[in-house]
Scaffold this motif. Sequence first.
Motif, short mmCIF file in Angstrom:
data_model
loop_
_atom_site.label_atom_id
_atom_site.label_comp_id
_atom_site.label_asym_id
_atom_site.label_seq_id
_atom_site.Cartn_x
_atom_site.Cartn_y
_atom_site.Cartn_z
N LEU A 1 -5.14 34.71 -14.48
CA LEU A 1 -5.03 33.79 -13.22
C LEU A 1 -3.59 34.43 -12.53
O LEU A 1 -2.41 34.57 -13.43
CB LEU A 1 -4.55 32.24 -13.72
N TYR A 2 -3.69 34.80 -11.38
CA TYR A 2 -2.40 35.29 -10.64
C TYR A 2 -1.99 34.01 -9.79
O TYR A 2 -2.82 33.50 -8.93
CB TYR A 2 -2.84 36.36 -9.91
N PRO A 3 -0.84 34.02 -9.56
CA PRO A 3 -0.19 32.80 -8.87
C PRO A 3 -0.20 32.91 -7.29
O PRO A 3 -0.29 32.02 -6.41
CB PRO A 3 1.33 32.51 -9.28
N GLY A 4 -0.24 34.25 -6.83
CA GLY A 4 -0.44 34.56 -5.61
C GLY A 4 1.17 34.48 -4.97
O GLY A 4 2.02 34.36 -5.47
N PRO A 5 1.27 34.72 -3.67
CA PRO A 5 2.35 34.94 -2.95
C PRO A 5 3.48 33.63 -3.26
O PRO A 5 4.75 33.82 -3.06
CB PRO A 5 2.14 34.98 -1.39
N ASP A 6 2.91 32.47 -3.33
CA ASP A 6 3.68 31.38 -3.29
C ASP A 6 4.33 31.12 -4.83
O ASP A 6 5.47 30.42 -4.95
CB ASP A 6 2.82 29.88 -2.90
N GLY A 7 3.83 31.87 -5.64
CA GLY A 7 4.40 32.01 -7.01
C GLY A 7 4.42 30.77 -7.82
O GLY A 7 5.02 30.67 -8.91
N GLU A 8 3.42 30.00 -7.36
CA GLU A 8 2.98 28.74 -8.21
C GLU A 8 1.62 29.09 -8.41
O GLU A 8 0.68 29.10 -7.67
CB GLU A 8 3.44 27.41 -7.25
N PHE A 9 1.31 28.28 -9.75
CA PHE A 9 -0.05 28.14 -10.11
C PHE A 9 -0.59 26.66 -9.81
O PHE A 9 0.25 25.68 -9.49
CB PHE A 9 -0.05 28.07 -11.80
N ASP A 10 -1.80 26.49 -10.01
CA ASP A 10 -2.63 25.49 -9.44
C ASP A 10 -2.26 25.13 -7.92
O ASP A 10 -2.20 24.15 -7.25
CB ASP A 10 -1.97 24.18 -10.28
N VAL B 1 15.28 36.20 -25.47
CA VAL B 1 16.10 36.67 -24.50
C VAL B 1 14.90 37.20 -23.36
O VAL B 1 15.09 38.46 -23.21
CB VAL B 1 17.12 37.51 -24.80
N PRO B 2 14.15 36.35 -22.72
CA PRO B 2 13.31 37.19 -22.11
C PRO B 2 14.05 37.42 -20.49
O PRO B 2 14.89 36.80 -20.09
CB PRO B 2 12.17 36.07 -21.76
N PRO B 3 13.52 38.44 -20.10
CA PRO B 3 14.12 39.09 -18.91
C PRO B 3 13.70 38.31 -17.54
O PRO B 3 12.70 37.77 -17.76
CB PRO B 3 13.83 40.56 -18.87
N ASP B 4 14.77 38.28 -16.67
CA ASP B 4 14.30 37.60 -15.49
C ASP B 4 13.50 38.48 -14.82
O ASP B 4 13.44 39.43 -14.67
CB ASP B 4 15.59 37.45 -14.60
N THR B 5 12.28 37.74 -14.14
CA THR B 5 11.52 38.36 -13.29
C THR B 5 10.53 37.59 -12.42
O THR B 5 10.34 36.24 -12.91
CB THR B 5 10.53 39.11 -14.34
N ASP B 6 10.15 37.63 -11.44
CA ASP B 6 9.40 36.99 -10.59
C ASP B 6 7.78 37.29 -10.78
O ASP B 6 7.12 36.53 -10.01
CB ASP B 6 9.75 37.25 -9.00
N THR B 7 7.46 38.32 -11.34
CA THR B 7 6.01 38.70 -11.57
C THR B 7 5.57 37.85 -12.84
O THR B 7 6.14 38.03 -13.89
CB THR B 7 5.76 40.16 -11.73
N VAL B 8 4.69 36.96 -12.53
CA VAL B 8 3.89 36.03 -13.63
C VAL B 8 2.79 36.08 -13.53
O VAL B 8 1.87 36.24 -12.31
CB VAL B 8 4.40 34.54 -13.31
N VAL B 9 1.95 36.05 -14.78
CA VAL B 9 0.65 36.23 -14.94
C VAL B 9 0.18 35.05 -15.90
O VAL B 9 1.01 34.95 -16.90
CB VAL B 9 -0.07 37.53 -15.13
N LYS B 10 -0.79 34.32 -15.76
CA LYS B 10 -1.53 33.59 -16.82
C LYS B 10 -2.56 34.00 -17.59
O LYS B 10 -3.62 34.40 -16.73
CB LYS B 10 -1.47 32.07 -16.37
N VAL B 11 -2.64 34.18 -18.82
CA VAL B 11 -3.77 34.57 -19.71
C VAL B 11 -4.16 33.50 -20.51
O VAL B 11 -3.54 32.73 -21.17
CB VAL B 11 -3.39 35.76 -20.54
N THR B 12 -5.60 33.16 -20.25
CA THR B 12 -6.46 32.33 -21.11
C THR B 12 -7.42 32.77 -21.82
O THR B 12 -8.34 33.32 -21.11
CB THR B 12 -6.85 30.95 -20.29
N GLY B 13 -7.39 32.68 -23.16
CA GLY B 13 -8.47 33.13 -24.06
C GLY B 13 -9.45 32.33 -23.91
O GLY B 13 -9.43 30.99 -24.13
N GLY C 1 5.49 34.52 -22.94
CA GLY C 1 6.05 35.70 -23.46
C GLY C 1 6.31 36.79 -22.27
O GLY C 1 6.20 36.28 -21.16
N TRP C 2 6.65 38.01 -22.73
CA TRP C 2 7.05 38.96 -21.63
C TRP C 2 6.52 40.33 -22.25
O TRP C 2 6.57 40.74 -23.22
CB TRP C 2 8.09 38.84 -21.12
N PHE C 3 6.03 41.29 -21.12
CA PHE C 3 5.92 42.35 -21.49
C PHE C 3 6.28 43.34 -20.34
O PHE C 3 6.32 43.02 -19.38
CB PHE C 3 4.40 43.13 -21.98
#
Lengths: 593, 259
Positions: B111-120, B91-103, B171-173
């Motif tokens: 990787l931050y998506p920036g203001p448009d909220g979209e990756f790539d 049950v992950p909470p709703d949130t607009d803040t997303v970050v992508k972590v690649t090991g 995931g979420w934290f």
Amino acid sequence: MSDAGAVEAQEAHAHDAHHELGFIRTYIFSTDHKMIGRQFLFSSVLMLVIGGLLAMMMRWELAWPETPVPFTSWISEPFMYAEPEHGLYGAYMDPAFYNSLFTMHATIMIFFVVMPFMVGGFGNFLIPLMIGAGDMAFPVLNMLSFWTAVPAIVLILCSFFVEGGAAGGGWTMYASLSADATYGAGAQGVNLWIISLLILGFSSLMGSINYITTVINMRAPGMTWFRMPLVIWSLFVTAILLLLALPVLTAALGMLLFDRTMGTSFFLPAGGGEPLLWQHLFWFFGHPEVYILVLPAMGVTSDILSAFSRKPIFGYHAMAFSMIALAFLSWIVWGHHMFLSGMNPVLGTAFMLTTMVIAIPSAIKTFNWLGTLWGGTIRFTSPMLFALGFVSNFVIGGLSGIYMAVTPVDIFIHDTYFIVAHFHYVVAGIIFGMFAALYYWFPKLFGRMMNEPLGKLHFALTYIFFNCAFFPMHFLGVAGHMRRIYNPLQYEFLVDLQWWNVFITMSAFCLGASQLIFLFNFVWSLFAGKKAEDNPWQANTLEWTAPSPPPHGNFETVPTVYRGPYEYSSPLVQEDWLPQDRRLGPEAAAASH
Amino acid sequence: MLEWLPEDVSPYGAEIDSLFYFIYYLTAAAFIVVTALMLIFLFVYRDRGDRRAAYTHGNTPLEIIWTIIPAMVFIGLGLASTSLWEDIKLVPPDTDTVVKVTGKQFNWEILYPGPDGEFDTADDKQVDNDIRVPAGEPIRVILASRDVIHSFFLPNLRFKQDTVPGREIIGWFQANKPGRYEIPCAELCGFGHSGMKGWLYALAPDEYQAWVDEQWPPPPPAAAAPEATAAATDVPDAPEAAAAETAPDMPEAAQTTAE
């Protein structure tokens, strides 16, 4: 039918005894289960020394990171880097070499020490003697199972000396790190690791087939299933686990070798493979493997606790069935190693519950051991002390396992030193079972007694330093200390904990040093120990009716079994032991049933 | 309460820690009982040459008792902890803040998506090893790996998740307290596993917004000269603060890469 088979086997072996065998057939390519057991025993002790030394090097690096490790300047670059001013004192350890050390320490301790010692050594030695047979069902296959293990030993040791050094992917050898040499888990060393374990697997399979066949078919007249000693039950169940688990490991190792050398992609996602497949296959083997290691130690403990409490094992049937339950449940818990792997969390809940269930038979065994002590007349011999040490450490290992079984808590403590502590209490704790078995059966193995005061000193030091070395690892784990790092000082949140690493290392050094007492006692007693009586412990099981050491064929006549193995302090006789094969008068016999 | 665990700043950490301590007291009690019984038996029943051992093969009622009680405790503990696991994992909470972590051997690529909220997309920004998030808000994290399995570990947030090549694991934290928190790699990933780490900066809302504005400068207003003047006045401060914050990280990143 099985009785007739046993008689035929006995006659065949009696015939063999009339031929004098040369040195090579007696000591090297022997088909006698006792000699093969001794061979496994000696190879295990040798590998124990090697595995222990690897641990010493690791512990130095963890306690005093990036300082010269003493006495290592003979190891060449790129594994160790010597500075001229240190002379012969020591050298700096390369991080990849550190990874090889913990990989090889674990691999050697699990596959080349504990398994061959308990399953190969005592399995071979005890099964025919304790069920009343003259030898294994397939003596030549038995010889092959040891000699197949020898090239595996040679290969695993050679892997230190090939280009790139020994494997460094952890004994679990997780893909993708292990599946592609460019990721740095090792080059030829990993290939040799794989091939060594493949070969060792065949050795163990040969042994398993032999053990299962022998126990089923060659028990002496009167030796019903529930008159078998619990140690034989444990070896029998272990053999079945090996028979079923090893093919899975073999398949996984084969696929891994193909990925590394033939361009397949079983575990490499770039080619469509799945790294988690390796984890599922490995742990499907690996969790039964834990019980393959621990069940024989449990069986040994039951026999020794009964003998030196001078009373019947408490709840024999509960003990036998809980071993069977542990074996069965070991197949359905493997996912608890993978709660955070990316496996579906719903599966995590399922594996959490099955793991909780497997804790129940472990609890049953513990309470039945206490029940055996209850009301006993306890004799503190060296084997008894080590058996009690095994129970104590097993309790700690079992209880610490509950934390990891609870999925939310495992989020934090997975891959920390809490796991290392748990694993060492369970698996390294088996060493107490190994020593208990060796001190108990040494008189029968070699015809001499080990020195009892040295045995007790060995126990006291081993128990103290074992707990000093491994209990604080729980504290490191609770603080979040990751496993398989060589320099905790690289992390701010771990700096304040470093004194625990120093304490653990010094305890580990003392634990290692304590084993010198054992090595001295072992070697000295082989040659100069007091001659052993046939039954120095006044025990009931069949091996104590054979000479010390038993001749080829074991028994002059096929024994007949009249009762269970633990009839100590029976009211039917004056003395407090009552051997399984002693015939009593008609009234007593009827009463004992 | 015992203070062995690292400081917890997460919304569910207190529940994990409570569960941990509950198990601690449970296992401590079990250990004490078993050990005490063993020691008592060893002392009371030691052989002094004057007594024959009891001749008993067992006690079925006792067997039943010490089978059922552990069964109830173990199964109960499992069932009781299921809801927390499901709350965290399913049950992950709703949130607009997303970050992508690649090991990647041996860094965390953030990787931050920036203001448009979209990756790539064009406004993505990537840095190594530094994650900046607003404190007090849930953060969705997409975890991936470029080479081998790593494990993204936030001890202070009680978060750990393997990153598996070929997969994106969500995931979420949430860090409820502003601060700087270490992010080690918890899974063996090669010779540089030891020392692989990043930093999580949980920023107070105004600090976070300032950082966002610095990374993705908002378009200047078309009119209103007085505001333009104010913006011009602010410019000299931001680079210095940013430089001060990032400068200490460079040596660590360089060292990690070198290793």
